[in-house]
Structures are given as C-alpha cells and as structure tokens.
Design an enzyme around this catalytic site. Structure first.
Site, PDB file in Angstrom:
ATOM      1  CE  LYS A 145      86.052  -0.810  37.534  1.00  0.00           C
ATOM      2  NZ  LYS A 145      85.422   0.452  37.635  1.00  0.00           N
ATOM      3  CD1 TRP A 152      78.601   1.645  40.006  1.00  0.00           C
ATOM      4  CD2 TRP A 152      77.731   0.031  38.717  1.00  0.00           C
ATOM      5  NE1 TRP A 152      78.981   1.892  38.709  1.00  0.00           N
ATOM      6  CE2 TRP A 152      78.454   0.922  37.894  1.00  0.00           C
ATOM      7  CE3 TRP A 152      77.106  -1.058  38.121  1.00  0.00           C
ATOM      8  CZ2 TRP A 152      78.565   0.751  36.523  1.00  0.00           C
ATOM      9  CZ3 TRP A 152      77.213  -1.224  36.760  1.00  0.00           C
ATOM     10  CH2 TRP A 152      77.941  -0.331  35.972  1.00  0.00           C
ATOM     11  CG  ASP A 173      78.943  -6.459  39.732  1.00  0.00           C
ATOM     12  OD1 ASP A 173      80.060  -6.640  39.210  1.00  0.00           O
ATOM     13  OD2 ASP A 173      78.280  -5.431  39.558  1.00  0.00           O
TER      14      ASP A 173
HETATM   15  C1  LMR Z   1      82.410   3.155  39.156  1.00  0.00           C
HETATM   16  O1  LMR Z   1      81.593   2.668  39.929  1.00  0.00           O
HETATM   17  O2  LMR Z   1      82.856   4.288  39.277  1.00  0.00           O
HETATM   18  C2  LMR Z   1      82.930   2.310  38.021  1.00  0.00           C
HETATM   19  O3  LMR Z   1      82.359   1.051  38.080  1.00  0.00           O
HETATM   20  C3  LMR Z   1      82.828   2.952  36.708  1.00  0.00           C
HETATM   21  C4  LMR Z   1      81.423   3.120  36.227  1.00  0.00           C
HETATM   22  O4  LMR Z   1      81.167   2.698  35.087  1.00  0.00           O
HETATM   23  O5  LMR Z   1      80.568   3.650  36.928  1.00  0.00           O
END
Ligand code: LMR
Length: 397
Positions: A246, A130, A211
């Site tokens: 989510k 992420w 996570d």
């Molecule tokens: C994402 O990866 O799009 C989500 O987890 C929202 C975010 O805060 O980035």
C-alpha cells in the site's frame, strides 16, 4: 478426478474484483479490495517507484537468487521504518528480518513457524479482522480464536471487552494486533490503550504478532508506528508482518517482511533458522524486484523525500474523501449519522451496512462493497461520490 472436486466459494475480497470486472455497468464502483485510487479512479505507479525502476533497469547486474531471507539492505530499511534509524532495535542482533512475498506471505511464514515450534498454541484475532487472517493461519495449521474489538453501536473500539478477553488467554498463545488503520474497521487503540495492551501481553506471557500493512496511511510514518514502538518497549518477544503493497503502491510485486524480535541475539538466530527452513520448503527465496525498488528509494535522499510526499498525498486524499462522504451523506438526507467515518483511519471504514444492503448495492447499482459492510474509502472519488451516496441513501431507506 478434478470433476469431483467441490467448487470453492469465491474470496470475499479479491472475488469481488473478479465480479466487478465482469460487470458492464458504465458507472460501476469498486469499494471492495484495499487498493488506493487517485482522483481519476486509477491506481498509479508512484513517481519515486518509476524513477527507482529506471535506475534498476540500467544498473541491475544479475537475476540470480536472493538469500532465503532476502536482501540484508532491505531488512535494515524495514527496521529503520519501524523504529527510526537511531533506535537500538534498528541495529540490535535480537531482531531478524525476513523478506517475504507481500504481507500475506509474511503472515503465512509466521503461521508455519508458529505451528512448527508450538504445534498446540493458538492465535487470537480481533473480531472483526481482515477476512484472510483465519484462512492463512488455518492453512498453516494454527487454530484461531477471536477477541472482541469493535462496538458497532458506537463505532468505537470496545476496549474493555478487548482487554477482558486478552486477560483470559492462556499463556504462550499468540495475539494478532493491527499496528494502525485496523482492517476492516479503521479504529485503532490510542497510546494509553497500546500501553495497557502491552502490559497485559507481558502479564499473560502472550506473543504479539503485529500486522503492519498500512504504515503511513493513518496519520504519518512516525505516528502510525507509535503502537508498535510502545509494544516493543515492553514485550520481550514479538513478530511483525509488514507490507509495502500500500505505502509504495507495489501490490503486484509482493513485497513484505516478517520481523522477529527476540529477547537476545541467540533467540533471534534460532528463530531465524527455523523461519528460513520454512521459507525454503515453501517458496525457496523471495522475489527480488519489489524489495530492490524499496531499497533504491530509501537509499536516496531525494527519492525518499519524494516517496514521503507521495504517501502524504494518498493519505490526505483518503481523509478528504472521508470528509466529503460524511458531508454528502448528510446533504442527501441519510437517515443515519456517518460522522464516525471521519474519525476512522486508513483505507477502510466499517459502514454499518448489512449484507442485504451490500447485496442490493451490487445488484441495483453495480457498487461493490465487502459483505461485512467494509468500504474502501480510497476507492471513492469526486466523480463517484454523488452516485455512491445516492445509492446508499436509497438502500438505507
Ligand atoms: C484488503 O484487505 O482488501 C487488502 O489487504 C487486499 C487483500 O489481499 O485482501
């Protein structure tokens, strides 16, 4: 003073939403931020949530502060969702739960805690991961390193490379693992691989930070918790950062948790005391509304069963869109096999589109995708599927 401040780059995910909103194209498509959309392209409030809010509106008696670590009932439900109501860890004093403002809040509190107690330890994050993980940890003062994770040629987990790297991490460092629905690839370890990861973490004396943001979006509530449960069976200590953004659709309510699993009750209490000090210095105590919704839904047999059905509905729609995307790309003569998208799980898939192709999609077709090539499959609808596939086929050729 502020005029001299350098302008920061827009966020690679949330920044896309801002650009999308300013785009006037009537058929624009947003597959950027990880937000669920229904068939009609809207992000609905779940029925069980609406019902819980009606109850809260009529029954809530105070808006006074919550405790620094939040609501104890909430902590109990978080644990029960992770391990199941009868599991020893669901009630064991070696576990403490801290209610946080979203999963990002949990990660940040975990980062602050790690930095405070082990200032020289690093956290290892998958490559890719992420986009916000490194921001969060670096802002908390924790240095990040990468471990290999994904094989882009085969669109699978590069497990040998992952393991090789884990085996060489210095003892005492933390390793961030995605419990399910890996963001951004949609590729998760299988049960045997989780087992092996757990063994290596124990051998190397590494601290797992799990996570868990997409519980229920992969294969189901039980199935998606399998990796976490395998790890917690073997490792003595772990941190879990989870989110109800989510699976309850509570994005803007910011409702998450940092769960500490220690070797014993004393360790859990000491760690909790430090986490609470961190929270107090940061945002004092968490917002109440989102967690109150979760508590209301999970304490009612009817609402819980309705939630599970609504969650299953979201999961099934995403998986159906995966199937239709693969089929449509093939029907439109894509010069590449996209069948791997169907094997991936959760909201995201790593499409293999290059940054240049992603830019072209945005500039020519007003289709918004994260530049890494990550697609939010939950943003695909029967209405935008044809246009999306036509545009991808065109940028691929
Ligand atoms: C994402 O990866 O799009 C989500 O987890 C929202 C975010 O805060 O980035």
């Amino acid at each position: 003073m502020f005029e001299q401040v350098e302008v920061a780059s827009p966020d690679p995910i949330i920044g896309l939403t801002e650009a999308f909103k300013n785009d006037s194209h009537p058929e624009k498509i947003n597959l950027g931020v990880g937000v669920y959309k229904d068939q009609s392209g809207s992000t609905p409030i779940l029925e069980c949530v609406k019902e819980a809010e009606r109850t809260l509106l009529s029954q809530e008696t105070t808006k006074s502060y919550l405790a620094i670590d939040g609501s104890p009932d909430y902590g109990r439900y978080v644990r029960e969702l992770f391990w199941g109501a009868g599991h020893p860890l669901a009630g064991d004093p070696r576990v403490s739960v801290v209610q946080t403002p979203g999963g990002t809040g949990a990660l940040r509190v975990a980062g602050n805690f790690l930095h405070k107690i082990f200032p020289h330890k690093k956290i290892w994050i998958s490559n890719p991961t992420w986009a916000n993980h490194s921001n969060v940890f670096q802002a908390a003062g924790v240095d990040t390193e990468n471990y290999p994770y994904f094989d882009p040629a085969k669109n699978i987990l590069d497990f040998d490379a992952t393991l090789r790297q884990l085996e060489s991490i210095p003892p005492g460092d933390a390793v961030l693992l995605h419990a399910c629905c890996h963001n951004p690839t949609g590729v998760d370890p299988d049960r045997d691989q989780w087992q092996r990861i757990g063994e290596v973490l124990v051998e190397r004396e590494l601290l797992p930070l799990v996570d868990f943001a997409y519980h229920g979006f992969g294969d189901g509530l039980e199935e998606d918790a399998a990796g976490l449960r395998i790890l917690s069976d073997v490792v003595p200590e772990m941190l879990i950062c989870s989110s109800f953004s989510k699976n309850f659709g509570l994005y803007r309510e910011r409702v998450g948790a940092l769960t500490i699993v220690a070797t014993n009750a004393k360790g859990a209490a000491s760690a909790l005391s430090q986490v609470k000090a961190t929270v107090r210095a940061n945002y004092s105590n968490p917002p109440a509304h989102g967690a109150a919704i979760v508590n209301t839904v999970l304490s009612s047999k009817e609402l819980r069963s309705q939630w599970e059905q609504e969650l299953a509905g979201m999961r099934k729609r995403i998986n159906e869109m995966r199937r239709q995307f693969v089929e449509t790309m093939q029907a439109k003569g894509a010069n590449r096999d996209f069948s791997f998208i169907q094997a991936q799980r959760g909201m995201f898939s790593f499409s293999g589109l290059t940054p240049a192709q992603v830019d072209q999609l945005r500039e020519k077709y007003s289709i918004y995708i994260v530049r890494s090539g990550r697609i939010n499959v939950a943003g695909i609808t029967p209405q935008n599927l044809g246009r999306l596939c036509d545009a991808i086929v065109s940028v691929l050729t």
